[in-house]
Motif scaffolding. Structure first.
Motif, PDB file in Angstrom:
ATOM      1  N   ASP A  35      29.446  38.917  49.939  1.00 13.82           N
ATOM      2  CA  ASP A  35      30.083  39.571  48.792  1.00 13.82           C
ATOM      3  C   ASP A  35      31.567  39.227  48.701  1.00 13.82           C
ATOM      4  O   ASP A  35      32.090  39.011  47.608  1.00 13.82           O
ATOM      5  CB  ASP A  35      29.906  41.080  48.877  1.00 13.82           C
ATOM      6  N   LEU A  36      32.263  39.176  49.843  1.00 14.27           N
ATOM      7  CA  LEU A  36      33.665  38.790  49.819  1.00 14.27           C
ATOM      8  C   LEU A  36      33.840  37.361  49.318  1.00 14.27           C
ATOM      9  O   LEU A  36      34.756  37.068  48.543  1.00 14.27           O
ATOM     10  CB  LEU A  36      34.271  38.917  51.221  1.00 14.27           C
ATOM     11  N   TYR A  37      32.969  36.464  49.758  1.00 15.48           N
ATOM     12  CA  TYR A  37      33.047  35.074  49.315  1.00 15.48           C
ATOM     13  C   TYR A  37      32.795  34.975  47.814  1.00 15.48           C
ATOM     14  O   TYR A  37      33.525  34.276  47.101  1.00 15.48           O
ATOM     15  CB  TYR A  37      32.033  34.224  50.084  1.00 15.48           C
ATOM     16  N   ARG A  38      31.812  35.697  47.310  1.00 10.49           N
ATOM     17  CA  ARG A  38      31.526  35.669  45.868  1.00 10.49           C
ATOM     18  C   ARG A  38      32.689  36.240  45.071  1.00 10.49           C
ATOM     19  O   ARG A  38      33.035  35.739  44.007  1.00 10.49           O
ATOM     20  CB  ARG A  38      30.248  36.442  45.567  1.00 10.49           C
ATOM     21  N   HIS A  39      33.303  37.299  45.593  1.00  9.65           N
ATOM     22  CA  HIS A  39      34.468  37.874  44.928  1.00  9.65           C
ATOM     23  C   HIS A  39      35.610  36.858  44.898  1.00  9.65           C
ATOM     24  O   HIS A  39      36.291  36.699  43.890  1.00  9.65           O
ATOM     25  CB  HIS A  39      34.910  39.152  45.641  1.00  9.65           C
ATOM     26  N   TRP A  40      35.819  36.163  46.010  1.00 10.56           N
ATOM     27  CA  TRP A  40      36.871  35.154  46.075  1.00 10.56           C
ATOM     28  C   TRP A  40      36.609  34.023  45.088  1.00 10.56           C
ATOM     29  O   TRP A  40      37.542  33.519  44.469  1.00 10.56           O
ATOM     30  CB  TRP A  40      36.975  34.608  47.496  1.00 10.56           C
ATOM     31  N   ARG A  42      35.062  34.277  42.221  1.00  8.60           N
ATOM     32  CA  ARG A  42      35.323  34.783  40.877  1.00  8.60           C
ATOM     33  C   ARG A  42      36.798  35.069  40.646  1.00  8.60           C
ATOM     34  O   ARG A  42      37.293  34.931  39.534  1.00  8.60           O
ATOM     35  CB  ARG A  42      34.514  36.056  40.632  1.00  8.60           C
ATOM     36  N   HIS A  43      37.493  35.473  41.693  1.00 10.71           N
ATOM     37  CA  HIS A  43      38.904  35.842  41.578  1.00 10.71           C
ATOM     38  C   HIS A  43      39.693  35.141  42.680  1.00 10.71           C
ATOM     39  O   HIS A  43      40.103  35.782  43.653  1.00 10.71           O
ATOM     40  CB  HIS A  43      39.077  37.357  41.715  1.00 10.71           C
ATOM     41  N   PRO A  44      39.929  33.837  42.543  1.00  7.21           N
ATOM     42  CA  PRO A  44      40.652  33.134  43.608  1.00  7.21           C
ATOM     43  C   PRO A  44      42.067  33.689  43.756  1.00  7.21           C
ATOM     44  O   PRO A  44      42.651  34.166  42.783  1.00  7.21           O
ATOM     45  CB  PRO A  44      40.666  31.683  43.147  1.00  7.21           C
ATOM     46  N   PRO A  45      42.594  33.634  44.969  1.00  3.47           N
ATOM     47  CA  PRO A  45      43.942  34.153  45.174  1.00  3.47           C
ATOM     48  C   PRO A  45      44.953  33.345  44.370  1.00  3.47           C
ATOM     49  O   PRO A  45      44.826  32.135  44.227  1.00  3.47           O
ATOM     50  CB  PRO A  45      44.175  34.006  46.673  1.00  3.47           C
ATOM     51  N   THR A  46      45.940  34.037  43.839  1.00  8.11           N
ATOM     52  CA  THR A  46      46.994  33.353  43.097  1.00  8.11           C
ATOM     53  C   THR A  46      48.262  33.400  43.923  1.00  8.11           C
ATOM     54  O   THR A  46      48.468  34.302  44.725  1.00  8.11           O
ATOM     55  CB  THR A  46      47.249  34.035  41.744  1.00  8.11           C
TER      56      THR A  46
END
Length: 65
Positions: A35-40, A42-46
């Motif tokens: 889930d953390l990987y999927r979130h990353w 979808r929302h890569p760190p800026t």
């Protein structure tokens, strides 16, 4: 106290209180990481505002460099 010891203590307490036993440690680790990987994805760190500190502004080390 490590995770296994904590789990044993929690299981004992649950049995004393006639509650269901907690899940074993590590049972959901794979799902959490997925889930953390999927979130990353979808929302890569800026990148935030540039940090104005630079290595040259640091005090000289023991060698004087």
């Amino acid at each position: 106290m490590d995770a296994i010891q904590q789990h044993m203590l929690d299981t004992y307490r649950a049995a004393q209180l006639s509650e269901p036993a907690p899940p074993p440690p590590g049972r959901h680790d794979r799902a959490v990481l997925r889930d953390l990987y999927r979130h990353w994805l979808r929302h890569p760190p800026t990148r935030g505002p540039r940090d104005h500190s630079s290595p040259s502004s640091a005090p000289p080390g023991p060698s004087g460099v």
